[in-house]
Design a protein around this motif. Structure first.
Motif, PDB file in Angstrom:
ATOM      1  N   GLU A 248     101.836  -2.257  53.204  1.00 59.10           N
ATOM      2  CA  GLU A 248     101.134  -2.397  51.931  1.00 59.10           C
ATOM      3  C   GLU A 248     101.897  -1.593  50.886  1.00 59.10           C
ATOM      4  OE1 GLU A 248      96.342  -2.505  51.029  1.00 59.10           O
ATOM      5  OE2 GLU A 248      97.188  -2.008  52.983  1.00 59.10           O
ATOM      6  N   ARG A 249     101.957  -2.117  49.669  1.00 61.32           N
ATOM      7  CA  ARG A 249     102.689  -1.398  48.646  1.00 61.32           C
ATOM      8  C   ARG A 249     101.798  -1.182  47.430  1.00 61.32           C
ATOM      9  NH1 ARG A 249     108.500  -0.848  47.932  1.00 61.32           N
ATOM     10  NH2 ARG A 249     108.667   0.483  46.099  1.00 61.32           N
ATOM     11  N   TYR A 250     101.654   0.071  46.996  1.00 60.00           N
ATOM     12  CA  TYR A 250     100.885   0.396  45.797  1.00 60.00           C
ATOM     13  C   TYR A 250     101.842   0.609  44.626  1.00 60.00           C
ATOM     14  CZ  TYR A 250      97.646   1.801  49.565  1.00 60.00           C
ATOM     15  OH  TYR A 250      96.871   1.840  50.694  1.00 60.00           O
TER      16      TYR A 250
ATOM     17  N   GLU B 260     103.295   2.838  41.468  1.00 62.84           N
ATOM     18  CA  GLU B 260     103.511   4.287  41.414  1.00 62.84           C
ATOM     19  C   GLU B 260     102.274   5.009  40.878  1.00 62.84           C
ATOM     20  OE1 GLU B 260     107.176   5.576  39.706  1.00 62.84           O
ATOM     21  OE2 GLU B 260     108.332   4.726  41.369  1.00 62.84           O
TER      22      GLU B 260
ATOM     23  N   MET C 115      99.786   5.224  43.584  1.00 68.04           N
ATOM     24  CA  MET C 115     100.187   6.209  44.595  1.00 68.04           C
ATOM     25  C   MET C 115      99.826   7.617  44.142  1.00 68.04           C
ATOM     26  SD  MET C 115     103.957   4.802  45.672  1.00 68.04           S
ATOM     27  CE  MET C 115     104.325   6.062  46.889  1.00 68.04           C
ATOM     28  N   ILE C 116     100.114   7.899  42.869  1.00 68.55           N
ATOM     29  CA  ILE C 116      99.814   9.229  42.334  1.00 68.55           C
ATOM     30  C   ILE C 116      98.306   9.478  42.367  1.00 68.55           C
ATOM     31  CG2 ILE C 116      99.895  10.652  40.228  1.00 68.55           C
ATOM     32  CD1 ILE C 116     102.655   9.291  39.659  1.00 68.55           C
TER      33      ILE C 116
ATOM     34  N   ARG D 158      95.981   7.957  44.228  1.00 68.22           N
ATOM     35  CA  ARG D 158      95.489   8.050  45.613  1.00 68.22           C
ATOM     36  C   ARG D 158      95.819   9.408  46.219  1.00 68.22           C
ATOM     37  NH1 ARG D 158      94.041   3.265  48.328  1.00 68.22           N
ATOM     38  NH2 ARG D 158      94.471   4.293  50.309  1.00 68.22           N
ATOM     39  N   SER D 159      97.035   9.894  45.962  1.00 70.30           N
ATOM     40  CA  SER D 159      97.434  11.183  46.559  1.00 70.30           C
ATOM     41  C   SER D 159      96.641  12.345  45.957  1.00 70.30           C
ATOM     42  CB  SER D 159      98.944  11.395  46.424  1.00 70.30           C
ATOM     43  OG  SER D 159      99.329  11.499  45.069  1.00 70.30           O
ATOM     44  N   GLN D 160      96.325  12.238  44.639  1.00 71.17           N
ATOM     45  CA  GLN D 160      95.500  13.262  43.996  1.00 71.17           C
ATOM     46  C   GLN D 160      94.100  13.292  44.590  1.00 71.17           C
ATOM     47  OE1 GLN D 160      95.696  12.017  39.919  1.00 71.17           O
ATOM     48  NE2 GLN D 160      97.205  13.571  39.327  1.00 71.17           N
TER      49      GLN D 160
ATOM     50  N   PHE E   6      93.021  12.138  47.448  1.00 73.93           N
ATOM     51  CA  PHE E   6      92.991  12.571  48.846  1.00 73.93           C
ATOM     52  C   PHE E   6      93.115  14.095  48.924  1.00 73.93           C
ATOM     53  CE2 PHE E   6      94.692  12.747  53.285  1.00 73.93           C
ATOM     54  CZ  PHE E   6      93.635  12.116  53.904  1.00 73.93           C
ATOM     55  N   TYR E   7      93.954  14.654  48.064  1.00 72.74           N
ATOM     56  CA  TYR E   7      94.067  16.119  48.016  1.00 72.74           C
ATOM     57  C   TYR E   7      92.731  16.754  47.644  1.00 72.74           C
ATOM     58  CZ  TYR E   7      94.859  20.763  46.195  1.00 72.74           C
ATOM     59  OH  TYR E   7      94.735  22.108  45.941  1.00 72.74           O
TER      60      TYR E   7
ATOM     61  N   LEU F   5      89.737  15.563  48.019  1.00 68.38           N
ATOM     62  CA  LEU F   5      88.797  15.410  49.145  1.00 68.38           C
ATOM     63  C   LEU F   5      89.087  16.441  50.240  1.00 68.38           C
ATOM     64  CD1 LEU F   5      86.635  13.600  50.693  1.00 68.38           C
ATOM     65  CD2 LEU F   5      88.606  12.420  51.674  1.00 68.38           C
ATOM     66  N   LEU F   6      90.343  16.540  50.632  1.00 66.02           N
ATOM     67  CA  LEU F   6      90.696  17.439  51.757  1.00 66.02           C
ATOM     68  C   LEU F   6      90.582  18.907  51.359  1.00 66.02           C
ATOM     69  CD1 LEU F   6      91.942  16.617  54.719  1.00 66.02           C
ATOM     70  CD2 LEU F   6      91.396  14.825  53.109  1.00 66.02           C
TER      71      LEU F   6
ATOM     72  N   ASN G  41      86.625  13.073  55.552  1.00 67.12           N
ATOM     73  CA  ASN G  41      86.425  11.816  54.828  1.00 67.12           C
ATOM     74  C   ASN G  41      85.021  11.253  55.053  1.00 67.12           C
ATOM     75  OD1 ASN G  41      87.469   9.245  53.479  1.00 67.12           O
ATOM     76  ND2 ASN G  41      86.775   8.494  55.468  1.00 67.12           N
TER      77      ASN G  41
END
Lengths: 291, 291
Positions: free
Chosen positions: A81-83, A85, A88-89, A91-93, A95-96, A98-99, A232
């Motif tokens: 799967e390709r998001y 850019e 991606m930024i 989603r990564s923010q 997820f950070y 959340l974790l 999650n």
């Protein structure tokens, strides 16, 4: 009878020598066979996790059946799967964020948790990579109250010894405060205890030992994925490694001898009055170096 | 000169004895100090990860400054986000689906990846729990092409030795096929290499060693969280542990002696023609036991 008794040591000695000769011959045969098969040995080493277990295990524990991994397996096209850019930024923010809310929580309520969620987080942990795709993990989920209590007794008994051994004059009169260190109420209250075993070796169909390379690193990585899955799903835990309790708990949970307890995770919701230590995390510049 | 020479062994012996006496006295003092401080030792052991490193390290390596963790830190109320049961089930299913698409990919393209995403996934890895909250990890992100190529040379040289050592008559003429096993193009093509070091010990302000309990398990768990973060962001990698390359790579990347290379993750997008081995994962019933 007396004669037989006095002869016994001699007989034993002779039998021992004979066994020795037979074993030596067998070993010789095995060595020959192994020399022949050496070229096939570990063709997968670049493919997966490698660690010190590679050196810890005896060469003869590796069976030839183990070598097929890279030789016979088909390779298939991989489509990812390709998001964008920007995605991606984002989603990564997220997820950070959340974790980063995850904390080790030692005060867990007894509210029930849907079993399906537990199944899903363990399924997720099972997607982890492992040395030569051995998947060397067993997740024992304990929900039975009596069994949880037995686990608590074993863990607390060992912890009490750990603490008492370390206690000196200064603390002898301060038992009450220290008590909280080895009393683990969460082992009773958490609706689930997940005990994670690493399989230090496996068995081939022919009964021979199959080396599980990098089993500790592999199972720890799977636990990292499990922790992410729990967070999650809105579940909390404390990552614990019950010191010296492994063998006792392994027998209690009827796990085979090739499995060793790595971690114990009590899983549930935080209690209403749960507290956590006021810790901070290192900033990015203290953990990352860019070159 | 001749007299001096013949006396040297005697002088050496006397000096050695004197040093021995001094060291013994110093040790005695240290032992006394340690006996006094024993009660304070490891009050946090039940709080976090514990593993075999606990036993591997010498008692005197533990400094008293280390013990403050549980004694002085404030505890604060903890409030957790709460989802409905239906939401929990849905979230856990979707996370499983996402992570189950992860594969170790060895064919990575050279397309650039936004640096911000790399920062975020490493931030996320840094939220991992660790033994006594030591956070014993360093993530070295290599983007410089020359440095990546040097890493490739080091890794391939060692891998070639690994393979050749294992090669026998049967494979001597089949070098070409085996070559793919130690040739790691992804070390050049991947836009980032993340080299993950475990800090086996730290330093206190007074220069004394600070034991990092469970550093390998802790850093492996952080890597599991990193893998989840990469998958969530749409990035791919292969979890590798370059055998025997650790010291060489540590020097190349100018990491201090207390750091040991644990894993090397090349990070990027899969190539258009990337393939993966047609592996399946164990079903839930093979990895989970419910009691």
């Amino acid at each position: 009878m007396a004669l037989f008794s006095s002869l016994t040591p001699l007989f034993t000695a002779i039998i021992c020598v004979l066994i020795g000769v037979i074993l030596k011959k067998k070993n010789g045969e095995r060595e020959k066979r192994e020399t022949k098969s050496k070229p096939l040995s570990h063709p997968w080493v670049d493919e997966d996790l490698k660690d010190c277990t590679d050196h810890q295990l005896e060469e003869e524990e590796v069976d030839e059946g183990w070598q097929g991994f890279d030789e016979n397996i088909a390779h298939v096209p991989f489509f990812a799967e390709r998001y964008s850019e920007a995605e991606m930024i984002k989603r990564s923010q997220e997820f950070y964020k959340l974790l980063n809310k995850r904390r080790s929580v030692r005060f867990l309520s007894d509210e029930p948790v849907p079993r399906e969620v537990i199944d899903n987080v363990i399924r997720t942990a099972g997607t982890s990579p492992s040395g030569a795709h051995t998947e060397p993990w067993t997740f024992v989920v304990v929900q039975d109250p009596d069994l949880k209590h037995k686990i608590r007794e074993i863990v607390e008994e060992e912890e009490e010894i750990n603490y008492k051994k370390r206690m000196g004059d200064r603390w002898v009169n301060d038992l009450k405060r220290l008590r909280t260190n080895w009393i683990k109420e969460y082992l009773d209250t958490a609706p689930y205890l997940i005990l994670i075993f690493k399989q230090v070796y496996g068995r081939l169909p022919n009964g021979k030992k199959k080396t599980h390379y990098y089993n500790e690193i592999s199972v720890s990585i799977a636990c990292g994925i499990l922790l992410a899955a729990l967070q999650n799903a809105g579940l909390y835990t404390v990552t614990s490694t019950p010191l010296n309790c492994g063998p006792h708990l392994r027998v209690l949970l009827q796990r085979p001898a090739n499995e060793k307890l790595l971690l114990l995770l009590p899983v549930g919701y935080p209690k209403k009055d749960a507290t956590v230590p006021a810790l901070t995390r290192k900033p990015l510049e203290d953990i990352m170096v860019v070159m």
